[in-house]
Scaffold this motif. Structure first.
Motif, PDB file in Angstrom:
ATOM      1  N   GLY A  54      -9.222  21.955 -10.199  1.00 21.20           N
ATOM      2  CA  GLY A  54      -9.750  23.077 -10.963  1.00 21.20           C
ATOM      3  C   GLY A  54      -9.641  24.416 -10.276  1.00 21.20           C
ATOM      4  N   LYS A  55      -8.986  24.459  -9.117  1.00 22.40           N
ATOM      5  CA  LYS A  55      -8.855  25.731  -8.410  1.00 22.40           C
ATOM      6  C   LYS A  55      -7.388  26.032  -8.149  1.00 22.40           C
ATOM      7  CE  LYS A  55     -13.132  26.048  -5.745  1.00 22.40           C
ATOM      8  NZ  LYS A  55     -13.876  24.829  -5.432  1.00 22.40           N
ATOM      9  N   ILE A  56      -7.088  27.334  -8.056  1.00 25.88           N
ATOM     10  CA  ILE A  56      -5.725  27.692  -7.684  1.00 25.88           C
ATOM     11  C   ILE A  56      -5.607  27.545  -6.178  1.00 25.88           C
ATOM     12  CG2 ILE A  56      -4.052  29.579  -7.548  1.00 25.88           C
ATOM     13  CD1 ILE A  56      -5.154  30.601 -10.191  1.00 25.88           C
ATOM     14  N   ILE A  57      -4.675  26.695  -5.746  1.00 20.76           N
ATOM     15  CA  ILE A  57      -4.556  26.514  -4.288  1.00 20.76           C
ATOM     16  C   ILE A  57      -3.339  27.240  -3.739  1.00 20.76           C
ATOM     17  CG2 ILE A  57      -5.800  24.337  -4.190  1.00 20.76           C
ATOM     18  CD1 ILE A  57      -3.001  22.986  -3.971  1.00 20.76           C
ATOM     19  N   SER A  58      -2.444  27.633  -4.612  1.00 21.89           N
ATOM     20  CA  SER A  58      -1.257  28.299  -4.115  1.00 21.89           C
ATOM     21  C   SER A  58      -0.572  28.993  -5.269  1.00 21.89           C
ATOM     22  CB  SER A  58      -0.310  27.273  -3.474  1.00 21.89           C
ATOM     23  OG  SER A  58       0.892  27.905  -3.112  1.00 21.89           O
ATOM     24  N   SER A  59       0.131  30.075  -4.984  1.00 23.20           N
ATOM     25  CA  SER A  59       0.969  30.666  -6.022  1.00 23.20           C
ATOM     26  C   SER A  59       2.039  31.505  -5.353  1.00 23.20           C
ATOM     27  CB  SER A  59       0.131  31.518  -6.975  1.00 23.20           C
ATOM     28  OG  SER A  59      -0.338  32.670  -6.320  1.00 23.20           O
ATOM     29  N   SER A 104      -5.854  18.015 -12.421  1.00 18.28           N
ATOM     30  CA  SER A 104      -6.165  19.224 -11.664  1.00 18.28           C
ATOM     31  C   SER A 104      -6.628  20.365 -12.567  1.00 18.28           C
ATOM     32  CB  SER A 104      -4.921  19.651 -10.877  1.00 18.28           C
ATOM     33  OG  SER A 104      -3.852  19.879 -11.774  1.00 18.28           O
ATOM     34  N   GLY A 105      -6.510  20.194 -13.916  1.00 16.61           N
ATOM     35  CA  GLY A 105      -7.036  21.210 -14.830  1.00 16.61           C
ATOM     36  C   GLY A 105      -5.983  22.047 -15.526  1.00 16.61           C
ATOM     37  N   LYS A 106      -4.715  21.644 -15.430  1.00 19.93           N
ATOM     38  CA  LYS A 106      -3.647  22.450 -16.038  1.00 19.93           C
ATOM     39  C   LYS A 106      -3.810  22.537 -17.551  1.00 19.93           C
ATOM     40  CE  LYS A 106      -0.561  19.596 -14.729  1.00 19.93           C
ATOM     41  NZ  LYS A 106      -0.678  18.418 -13.920  1.00 19.93           N
ATOM     42  N   THR A 107      -3.897  21.347 -18.187  1.00 14.69           N
ATOM     43  CA  THR A 107      -3.999  21.317 -19.643  1.00 14.69           C
ATOM     44  C   THR A 107      -5.311  21.933 -20.105  1.00 14.69           C
ATOM     45  OG1 THR A 107      -2.558  19.414 -19.791  1.00 14.69           O
ATOM     46  CG2 THR A 107      -4.011  19.791 -21.654  1.00 14.69           C
ATOM     47  N   THR A 108      -6.376  21.694 -19.326  1.00 10.47           N
ATOM     48  CA  THR A 108      -7.654  22.297 -19.681  1.00 10.47           C
ATOM     49  C   THR A 108      -7.533  23.818 -19.711  1.00 10.47           C
ATOM     50  OG1 THR A 108      -8.780  20.454 -18.631  1.00 10.47           O
ATOM     51  CG2 THR A 108     -10.102  22.404 -19.081  1.00 10.47           C
ATOM     52  N   PHE A 109      -6.806  24.370 -18.721  1.00  7.72           N
ATOM     53  CA  PHE A 109      -6.637  25.820 -18.699  1.00  7.72           C
ATOM     54  C   PHE A 109      -5.909  26.291 -19.954  1.00  7.72           C
ATOM     55  CE2 PHE A 109      -4.392  29.741 -17.508  1.00  7.72           C
ATOM     56  CZ  PHE A 109      -5.495  30.519 -17.218  1.00  7.72           C
ATOM     57  N   LEU A 110      -4.874  25.555 -20.337  1.00  8.54           N
ATOM     58  CA  LEU A 110      -4.147  25.909 -21.560  1.00  8.54           C
ATOM     59  C   LEU A 110      -5.059  25.827 -22.782  1.00  8.54           C
ATOM     60  CD1 LEU A 110      -1.367  26.372 -20.494  1.00  8.54           C
ATOM     61  CD2 LEU A 110      -0.501  24.534 -21.923  1.00  8.54           C
ATOM     62  N   GLN A 131      -4.886  38.561 -18.878  1.00  6.67           N
ATOM     63  CA  GLN A 131      -5.617  38.332 -17.653  1.00  6.67           C
ATOM     64  C   GLN A 131      -6.776  37.382 -17.877  1.00  6.67           C
ATOM     65  OE1 GLN A 131      -6.087  42.083 -15.875  1.00  6.67           O
ATOM     66  NE2 GLN A 131      -6.768  41.266 -13.908  1.00  6.67           N
ATOM     67  N   ALA A 132      -6.886  36.380 -17.027  1.00  3.08           N
ATOM     68  CA  ALA A 132      -8.015  35.462 -17.083  1.00  3.08           C
ATOM     69  C   ALA A 132      -8.882  35.699 -15.868  1.00  3.08           C
ATOM     70  CB  ALA A 132      -7.515  34.016 -17.096  1.00  3.08           C
ATOM     71  N   ASN A 133     -10.161  35.906 -16.102  1.00  2.00           N
ATOM     72  CA  ASN A 133     -11.060  36.213 -14.997  1.00  2.00           C
ATOM     73  C   ASN A 133     -12.108  35.122 -14.810  1.00  2.00           C
ATOM     74  OD1 ASN A 133      -9.898  38.813 -14.575  1.00  2.00           O
ATOM     75  ND2 ASN A 133     -10.996  39.484 -16.415  1.00  2.00           N
ATOM     76  N   ASP A 134     -12.100  34.515 -13.656  1.00  2.00           N
ATOM     77  CA  ASP A 134     -13.155  33.592 -13.238  1.00  2.00           C
ATOM     78  C   ASP A 134     -13.486  32.554 -14.316  1.00  2.00           C
ATOM     79  OD1 ASP A 134     -15.030  32.533 -11.537  1.00  2.00           O
ATOM     80  OD2 ASP A 134     -16.650  33.823 -12.307  1.00  2.00           O
ATOM     81  N   VAL A 135     -12.453  31.853 -14.768  1.00  2.00           N
ATOM     82  CA  VAL A 135     -12.669  30.892 -15.852  1.00  2.00           C
ATOM     83  C   VAL A 135     -13.223  29.586 -15.299  1.00  2.00           C
ATOM     84  CG1 VAL A 135     -11.561  29.561 -17.673  1.00  2.00           C
ATOM     85  CG2 VAL A 135     -10.847  31.916 -17.237  1.00  2.00           C
ATOM     86  N   VAL A 136     -14.362  29.189 -15.857  1.00  2.00           N
ATOM     87  CA  VAL A 136     -15.004  27.932 -15.466  1.00  2.00           C
ATOM     88  C   VAL A 136     -15.120  27.064 -16.701  1.00  2.00           C
ATOM     89  CG1 VAL A 136     -17.102  26.880 -14.543  1.00  2.00           C
ATOM     90  CG2 VAL A 136     -16.318  29.087 -13.657  1.00  2.00           C
ATOM     91  N   MET A 137     -14.787  25.796 -16.577  1.00  2.00           N
ATOM     92  CA  MET A 137     -14.934  24.873 -17.698  1.00  2.00           C
ATOM     93  C   MET A 137     -15.571  23.600 -17.187  1.00  2.00           C
ATOM     94  SD  MET A 137     -14.153  24.614 -20.974  1.00  2.00           S
ATOM     95  CE  MET A 137     -15.111  23.358 -21.785  1.00  2.00           C
ATOM     96  N   LEU A 183     -12.374  23.250 -14.528  1.00  5.73           N
ATOM     97  CA  LEU A 183     -11.835  24.507 -14.023  1.00  5.73           C
ATOM     98  C   LEU A 183     -12.935  25.193 -13.236  1.00  5.73           C
ATOM     99  CD1 LEU A 183      -9.953  25.919 -17.141  1.00  5.73           C
ATOM    100  CD2 LEU A 183      -8.931  24.891 -15.107  1.00  5.73           C
ATOM    101  N   ASP A 184     -12.577  25.645 -12.066  1.00  5.08           N
ATOM    102  CA  ASP A 184     -13.621  26.126 -11.172  1.00  5.08           C
ATOM    103  C   ASP A 184     -13.301  27.548 -10.713  1.00  5.08           C
ATOM    104  OD1 ASP A 184     -15.753  26.289  -9.541  1.00  5.08           O
ATOM    105  OD2 ASP A 184     -15.186  24.629  -8.203  1.00  5.08           O
ATOM    106  N   GLY A 185     -13.454  28.504 -11.616  1.00  2.17           N
ATOM    107  CA  GLY A 185     -13.245  29.903 -11.247  1.00  2.17           C
ATOM    108  C   GLY A 185     -11.782  30.268 -11.101  1.00  2.17           C
ATOM    109  N   VAL A 186     -11.039  30.121 -12.174  1.00  4.00           N
ATOM    110  CA  VAL A 186      -9.613  30.438 -12.125  1.00  4.00           C
ATOM    111  C   VAL A 186      -9.384  31.897 -12.527  1.00  4.00           C
ATOM    112  CG1 VAL A 186      -7.356  29.944 -13.143  1.00  4.00           C
ATOM    113  CG2 VAL A 186      -8.930  28.063 -12.614  1.00  4.00           C
TER     114      VAL A 186
END
Lengths: 297, 358, 234, 397, 242
Positions: free
Chosen positions: C210-215, C39-45, C4-10, C18-21
């Motif tokens: 940097g934000k999740i817009i859909s899933s 959009s921050g995909k690789t940054t999240f990884l 679980q990732a909580n409110d990840v900001v980079m 990354l803006d609060g993922v």
């Protein structure tokens, strides 16, 4: 107090020489990632040129110009012969190559000039000094400090105001994009070596004004000091090289002046120890960038 | 049968044996056909090989160069020499040294172990600083270490006669000792190189990010290699001292550093590379030196060009690095080279067979 | 087990990557991570695998919780990855490349374990080849082989089909599905080839700025107007 | 292409054949009637700057003796000088090589410490061995069976000699400059300090330098600032010239004492401080008609230039002493030459009378008179003030 | 097949990085005064194409003719000097240097006098380059950086301006500004080759478009002839597959 002031001037003057050597080393490192151990031999080249020209009766102004020119030419030859092929080589390979080049050049000097010290017939004004409040100040030291300041100022101006200067700075930052500006890669390398050679030549003038002889291995000691200065300042950054040079000089003069005679034979060890301790806390040097994971993973 | 299959340590042992066999062939040839001078060159070569392999254990695995390993050689040399030298000579030479040193006259092996232990303790104490550095900073810092050791030794008049020669060291170093310790060095260095630690470290030398993502602990791995390589260098130093009979700090300075580092860089990034580099540099230096001496008597004045040998050697090194930056054998060990050669032969054969079909 | 990732900001130098993922990854599930360039995909990884320390946020897996983890520690937790720009060990052979991970993240005989990982990707006769001399497709596969040797809880795969032709891409897809089946790990897949994503993923998460817009399931995401807008511009 | 591969190989082949022939010829020249001196010398490293002039001086002596038919009128001297690069390990190898090449007397380079492994190698082969100009009095005692010799009286006596001079001048407080990099650069100063204190003087400061240091500003500042009334420096060029320059710029007016390593025209680069300086050296009698001036004439005749340092004269002396010993021994046998050399008494060398017999300093160390010289800055000449030998000096350690 | 009036013509261009084929057999043409947009999904080979044009990416085949001159084998700096300018992806400003210094490098071939003239002309269009001339470029916001990057590329008065993803990573309102700038450039008859992800915006501004998929030319034509449905297919894949 007076003694302290005198030693302060000593440190400033010594620091100026170290800073010039360190700058010459840092310029090549920042752009080419080349740790050029043969930088000292560029200085030796200038030294032997001074010896030859002054011994054959040249005016000292001409001799000075010839010495700087010789060191620049030597730098250009090194670029063409040894380093151009290695542009894309590993830093370690570059480092070892420069080490071997340094040894080869020393041997060539030995073959050409022999091992006996060659006296450089310095003009008399080099020894002049004046008194101020019971303190003896050397004109040479004043000159070294002022000229170094002028060179740093001039270099800064050059790097800020001229296109080639700007390109040298940007190439250290981002080589590809610099080429996108239409700047020729070869011109940059040649430019960097010319600058490095010029700084070596000027540093050599000051160096040989204090050591009136030149031997094949003359350049080794100042080169080593220049490197230590660069490393503790932060390799690759020009301002860091200057600060590192002065820091090293103040360290040296400070420990020599303050420590008791019992420690004085350990001076080299003490200076290196302090340098290593600095690196312990800041592996990239005092002003070096913190080594983080590469940005582009 | 694939030589490279099976447990990793089996391959290490096979490779060590092969490498040692090659060295033994060289030893046998020189012992049978060489002059007394050739034998001396051989002995110096064997000692240098032990030192080079030790340096390689750090440099080759970590991708970091060290200019400081002659300092560890000095520890081995002085450590061993101090405890074995004739007490009568020590009574004159170092009258103020502690009695347990002055009066000691122990055997070669225990003395060598003492020297090695001192080097290991020092390496362990300072290693954490050096393993964090890389590139030019590592070069300057290790150079600094060498200067520090040199300065300390030069000033330790009470203990080591300072910058003056310390003599009266029994000449224990025989061909047998050299070969035996070389065998030990090769096996240990190979096992270390191929161990999990060595494998991971070499991976990180190639790509630290990917290496760490595969779980490798770079700093600790470097540290292990640093300490181990210091031990090997100390052994080489002890052999050096007991071969030459008189040592001085200057023997462990820039010149020897340059020789060892060159051997390692020119050779390549493996144990085999260290041996190959040492052999190449030794042969080159000897040929050039003898050419100089051979011509020194007649009217040709090659001997009047004394810097020539060094200049030529240095230029050859520049040429080697320019033409083959990865070193003579690159990263390979001898059994891997053999395997790859066989592999290529087979490939060629199959290509040829195909061509014949067509 | 969940990651679980909580409110990840980079943030980098003031730029918010990354803006609060918030994200929950489950074992046995393949999650697609898509979004436009930047959009921050690789940054999240990178944050998840310990390359970067996030400016804010934390992670939880099982009973372990952390806000900062090194690359090596993440690997030891079983969070394994491949890289967008292939990162192999250029001088290593195929076998050695995988052995590194087996040696450091597994017990037992490292060669046997490495062989198992290699077999899973059909590396058969290539084991003694030099990694950097392999074809691009093989290099991509080798990265995956290295990432599955040793402990594996979550596999993060960054653009595994970039530069591959259709057949090779299909191959990779099958490999990933097989790994999920055999090892029961969770997989996070970044890929620009949306056919691949839609085919293989159980769930797709869309990042933009940097934000999740859909899933949701691929179908849901595919018809989400926000996604289409993010891709084609507004 | 100008040369074909074949022709290059052919040329190389001819070259090789010529070289082989030459080596064969040179081996043939080792007839019974020559006495070969083998010299493991530094030709290419940091000691080569002293070994070069030594070699020239030795050649002058060899020519002089061989012109008279050789030692005792019949045995020519031959010098085989090989490079040992100031590497102790290579030094031992080269000595072994020289022994194999038929050398009967071994000379090592100008540093007893670096030479020691080679010297021990010579002693093992029962050959006498002499350091070309190494000055550590402990040197010979480290070579077994009395085979080790020095060519100069050594640093202990020179230090004591300077101390006695300083005390006689009425100096009370001395500041010394030395380096731990070499034996020579601090044992001499240590001996000075020991003898100076014995004579009631005080050492008010010690400064250390590293060989090749560029800046002596800090040291010079300390010295000028101190209450010393004399400065003693154990440095030699180019360290000493740099040191004296820095002293000059700080306006030093204190007298300076220098050592024999500075007996070379290079020292005149140091400039004005030399007017305040006195140097200990050898060869006090440099008047016309002296052995020294005779040597200088021969040197000029051979090389067309003035000797470029005192080392030339020391090289000359070395050969003269060895030749005298061989003649006295009536044999080229190692132990016999050794014994004869130990009994050498008042042989005329360029730097004065050489006596190994009953040496007061130590076995194998010659007694020679020291000279005190001052500097003629205008003509770049050394002017002898006095000659002598210390009354007392520290024992060999 | 280089036609008259084409400022740049690309024939059979292939780009490979080692064993990766990023661009395969691409034919393209740009006429003077045109604004052409190059579209495609991530990794389709758009940036590789631009980099190959200026010689930064390894060209493994094909022929490039620019302003009547064959530039296929020329080094980057020579190509730039012959009148091409590239605004690279991610701006790539020299972040430690000032805005003015960045601009000066963009006109590396010009004399100081010429530079000052050009600069003043541009400052009206990009007020930011005057207002923040002496600030470190790295401290500017993304949109400001992009403006500086475009200004830097325009200084040498290029015959063809290549723009690589100018809206990348920028907030929507800033993207508007950037597109306004591009539109203004178009009005000033600057020939532009634009690589853009924001397909709708790009198409609205362009004269013609090329669409790449997996390194190959998928379709090309007048900007108006390419509609959202075709694009959606190229970007998000066929609905039937899902």
């Amino acid at each position: 107090m007076q003694l302290a002031l005198q030693q302060f001037i000593n440190a400033l003057s010594l620091g100026s020489i170290y800073a010039l050597v360190a700058l010459g080393v840092a310029i090549l490192f920042s752009i080419l990632r080349l740790a050029n151990f043969a930088h000292g031999e560029l200085m030796t080249t200038a030294g032997f040129t001074l010896y030859m020209t002054l011994a054959s009766g040249w005016n000292w102004v001409l001799a000075v110009i010839a010495a700087i020119a010789a060191s620049v030419v030597a730098a250009l030859i090194l670029e063409r012969v040894a380093y151009r092929r290695l542009r894309n080589a590993q830093p370690l390979t570059l480092l070892m190559t420069s080490f071997a080049v340094s040894v080869a050049l020393q041997s060539i000097f030995l073959l050409t000039f022999g091992a006996r010290p060659k006296g450089i017939e310095l003009p008399a004004f080099v020894d002049a000094s004046f008194r101020i409040g019971g303190m003896r100040v050397q004109w040479l030291d004043i000159a070294i400090i002022l000229i170094t300041a002028a060179i740093v100022f001039g270099l800064t101006l050059f790097l800020r105001k001229t296109v080639i200067g700007l390109a040298l700075r940007s190439a250290a930052d981002d080589f590809q994009t610099t080429r996108l500006m239409g700047v020729k890669a070869n011109a940059l390398f040649v430019g960097a070596f010319v600058l490095s050679g010029m700084l070596a030549g000027i540093a050599a003038l000051f160096y040989f004004a204090t050591v009136p002889n030149v031997v094949p291995s003359s350049g080794f000691e100042p080169m080593l000091k220049g490197f230590i200065a660069c490393v503790i300042g932060g390799l690759g950054s020009l301002p860091a090289a200057i600060v590192g040079g002065f820091l090293l000089a103040f360290l040296e003069v400070g420990s020599d002046a303050l420590l008791s005679d019992n420690f004085s034979p350990y001076l080299d060890a003490i200076v290196f120890l302090i340098a290593i301790v600095i690196l312990r806390w800041r592996p990239g040097g005092i002003f070096g960038v913190r080594l983080t994971a590469e940005q582009r993973v | 049968m694939n030589m490279l299959a099976g447990k990793w340590w089996k391959q290490s042992l096979v490779g060590s044996a092969l490498l040692l066999a090659i060295v033994l062939v060289i030893v046998a040839i020189v012992a049978l056909a060489g002059s007394t001078t050739d034998m001396r060159i051989l002995m110096v070569f064997l000692i240098n090989v032990i030192a080079a392999i030790s340096l390689q254990t750090y440099a080759g695995n970590s991708g970091n160069i060290s200019f400081g390993h002659v300092g560890f050689m000095a520890f081995g040399a002085y450590g061993s020499a101090l405890f074995t030298a004739d007490p009568a000579i020590k009574a004159i030479g170092i009258p103020n040294a502690p009695a347990f040193i002055r009066e000691a006259a122990i055997g070669f092996l225990p003395a060598m172990l003492i020297g090695t232990a001192v080097a290991v303790v020092v390496a362990a104490a300072i290693g954490r600083v050096f393993v964090r550095l890389s590139g030019a900073a590592a070069a300057v810092a290790t150079l600094g270490f060498m200067v520090i050791i040199y300065t300390l030794l030069s000033n330790a008049e009470e203990l080591t006669r300072g910058s003056k020669a310390f003599s009266g060291i029994p000449e224990y170093t025989t061909l047998g000792w050299c070969v035996a310790l070389l065998a030990l060095t090769i096996v240990v260095a190979r096992l270390l190189r191929d161990s999990n630690t060595g494998l991971g470290l070499r991976a990180c030398a190639d790509d630290p990010i990917a290496g760490q993502a595969a779980g490798v602990d770079i700093l600790n791995s470097r540290y292990v290699m640093w300490v181990a390589s210091a031990a090997g260098a100390a052994i080489a130093g002890a052999l050096y001292a007991h071969y030459i009979g008189a040592i001085l700090p200057k023997a462990f300075h820039f010149e020897l550093t340059f020789v060892l580092v060159t051997m390692v860089i020119v050779g390549g990034r493996s144990i085999t590379g260290a041996v190959a580099g040492a052999a190449l540099i030794t042969i080159l230096a000897e040929v050039l030196r003898r050419l100089e001496n051979g011509f020194s008597i007649g009217s040709i004045n090659l001997s009047e060009a004394p810097g020539l040998t060094t200049a030529v050697l240095a230029l050859l090194i520049v040429a080697t690095l320019t033409i083959r930056p990865q070193g003579l054998v690159s990263r390979w060990e001898v059994e891997e080279l053999l395997h790859r050669w066989q592999f290529r032969q087979k490939e060629h054969a199959s290509v040829r067979a195909e061509e014949n079909h067509v | 087990m969940h990651l679980q990732a909580n409110d990840v900001v980079m943030k980098f130098k003031g730029v918010t990557a990354l803006d609060g993922v918030d994200m929950e990854l489950r074992k046995g599930e393949i999650v697609g991570l898509i979004g436009p360039n930047g959009s921050g995909k690789t940054t999240f990884l990178n944050v998840l695998s310990g390359v970067f320390t996030p400016t804010n946020g934390n992670f939880r897996m099982g009973d372990r919780q952390w806000s900062k983890v090194s690359l090596r520690e993440a690997a030891r937790l079983g969070i394994r990855r491949t890289f967008q720009n292939i990162r192999l060990f250029p001088s290593f052979t195929v076998m050695e490349t995988v052995e590194v991970a087996s040696a450091w993240l597994d017990k037992g005989d490292r060669r046997e374990n490495a062989q198992i990982a290699l077999d899973a990707l059909n590396f058969g006769q290539y084991r003694d080849r030099i990694a950097s001399e392999l074809s691009y497709g093989m290099q991509r596969r080798l990265e995956i082989a290295r990432a599955i040797a040793g402990r594996l809880e979550f596999l993060l795969v960054d653009e595994p089909t970039a530069g591959l032709n259709h057949g090779e891409s299909q191959d990779i897809v099958e490999v990933l599905q097989r790994i999920r089946g055999q090892r029961g790990c969770g997989i996070v897949l970044i890929d620009h080839d949306l056919n691949v994503i839609m085919n293989v993923c159980d769930r797709v998460i869309v990042l933009a700025e940097g934000k999740i817009i859909s899933s949701g399931t691929p179908q849901q995401v595919r018809s989400d107007p926000k996604v289409i807008a993010a891709y084609l511009g507004s | 292409m100008k040369y074909s591969t074949a022709s290059i190989i052919k040329r190389a082949g001819i070259g090789l054949a010529a070289a082989t022939a030459m080596m064969a010829w040179s081996l043939a020249a080792h007839a019974e009637d020559t006495y070969k001196i083998g010299w493991a010398s530094d030709k290419s490293n940091y000691l080569s700057f002293v070994d070069e002039p030594l070699a020239k001086g030795m050649e002058v002596a060899i020519d002089e003796i061989n012109a008279k038919g050789g030692i005792g009128g019949k045995m020519k001297i031959e010098l085989d000088r090989r490079d040992m690069k100031s590497d102790p390990m290579l030094g031992a190898t080269v000595v072994q090589e020289l022994i194999a090449a038929g050398a009967k007397f071994i000379v090592t380079t100008c540093d007893t410490d670096v030479s020691l492994p080679g010297a021990q190698m010579a002693a093992k082969a029962s050959l006498p061995v002499m350091s070309s100009c190494g000055a550590d009095a402990a040197g010979p005692s480290q070579v077994p069976d009395g085979f080790g010799f020095l060519n100069v009286p050594g640093s202990l006596t020179q230090g004591a000699f300077l101390a006695e001079y300083a005390a006689a001048k009425g100096y009370k407080k001395a500041f010394t400059l030395k380096s731990k990099s070499e034996g020579y650069t601090h044992t001499l100063a240590n001996a000075f300090e020991e003898r100076f204190k014995e004579l009631g003087g005080e050492i008010v400061g010690q400064a250390f330098y590293t060989l090749g240091d560029s800046s002596y500003r800090v040291t010079a500042t300390k010295m000028v600032d101190s209450d010393a009334d004399v400065i003693m420096s154990n440095a030699f060029p180019s360290d000493s010239t740099a040191f004296l320059k820095d002293m000059e710029r700080l306006g030093n007016t204190k007298p300076l004492l220098l050592v024999d390593g500075n007996d070379t025209p290079v020292i005149f680069d140091a400039g004005k401080q030399l007017a305040l300086s006195v140097m200990a050296t050898y060869g006090g009698d440099r008047s016309p008609g002296s052995t020294f001036s005779k040597f200088e004439e021969e040197y000029r005749a051979k090389f067309g230039a003035d000797p470029d340092s005192l080392q030339t004269a020391l090289g000359y002396d070395l050969v003269i002493a060895v030749a005298a010993a061989v003649e006295a021994a009536g044999s080229t046998d190692g132990p016999a030459v050794r014994d004869a050399l130990h009994n050498l008494d008042n042989v005329h060398g360029a730097t004065g009378l050489i006596t190994y017999k009953d040496s007061p300093i130590g076995k194998g160390i010659p007694k020679k008179d020291y000279a005190l010289v001052k500097f003629d800055l205008d003509n770049k000449k050394f002017i002898t003030l006095s000659t002598g030998f210390p009354e007392k000096f520290p024992p060999v350690k | 097949m280089a036609t008259q009036g084409a400022i740049l013509s690309i024939a059979g261009l292939s780009v490979s990085y080692g064993t990766v084929h990023a661009v395969r057999q691409l034919d393209m043409e740009i006429s003077e005064g045109e604004t052409v947009v190059l579209l495609g999904a991530n990794g389709a080979g758009k940036s590789s194409t631009l980099n190959a044009i200026v010689g930064l990416a390894p060209r493994s085949g094909g022929r490039l003719v620019f302003a009547g001159e064959d530039i296929t084998r020329k080094p980057t700096e020579a190509i730039i000097r012959s009148g091409l300018a590239l605004v690279p992806e991610g701006r790539r400003l020299f972040s430690n240097m000032t805005v003015r210094e960045n601009l000066r490098l963009g006109a590396a071939a010009l004399s100081t006098v010429e530079f000052d003239r050009e600069r003043q002309a541009l400052e009206d269009m990009f007020p930011i380059t005057r207002r923040r001339a002496h600030e470190q470029a790295g401290l500017l916001s993304g949109g400001e950086q992009q403006q500086v990057a475009i200004a830097r590329a325009l200084l040498a008065r290029p015959k063809l301006l290549l723009l690589d993803e100018p809206s990348l990573g920028l907030a929507p309102i800033i993207v508007n500004t950037i597109f306004e700038i591009i539109a203004e450039l178009k009005r000033r008859k600057v020939t532009i080759l634009l690589v853009e992800q924001n397909a709708e915006r790009a198409l609205s501004i362009a004269d013609r478009a090329y669409v790449l998929a997996q390194g190959r030319l998928e379709l090309s034509g007048a900007a108006g002839s390419i509609n959202a449905t075709t694009l959606e297919k190229a970007y998000l894949g066929e609905r039937e597959h899902a």
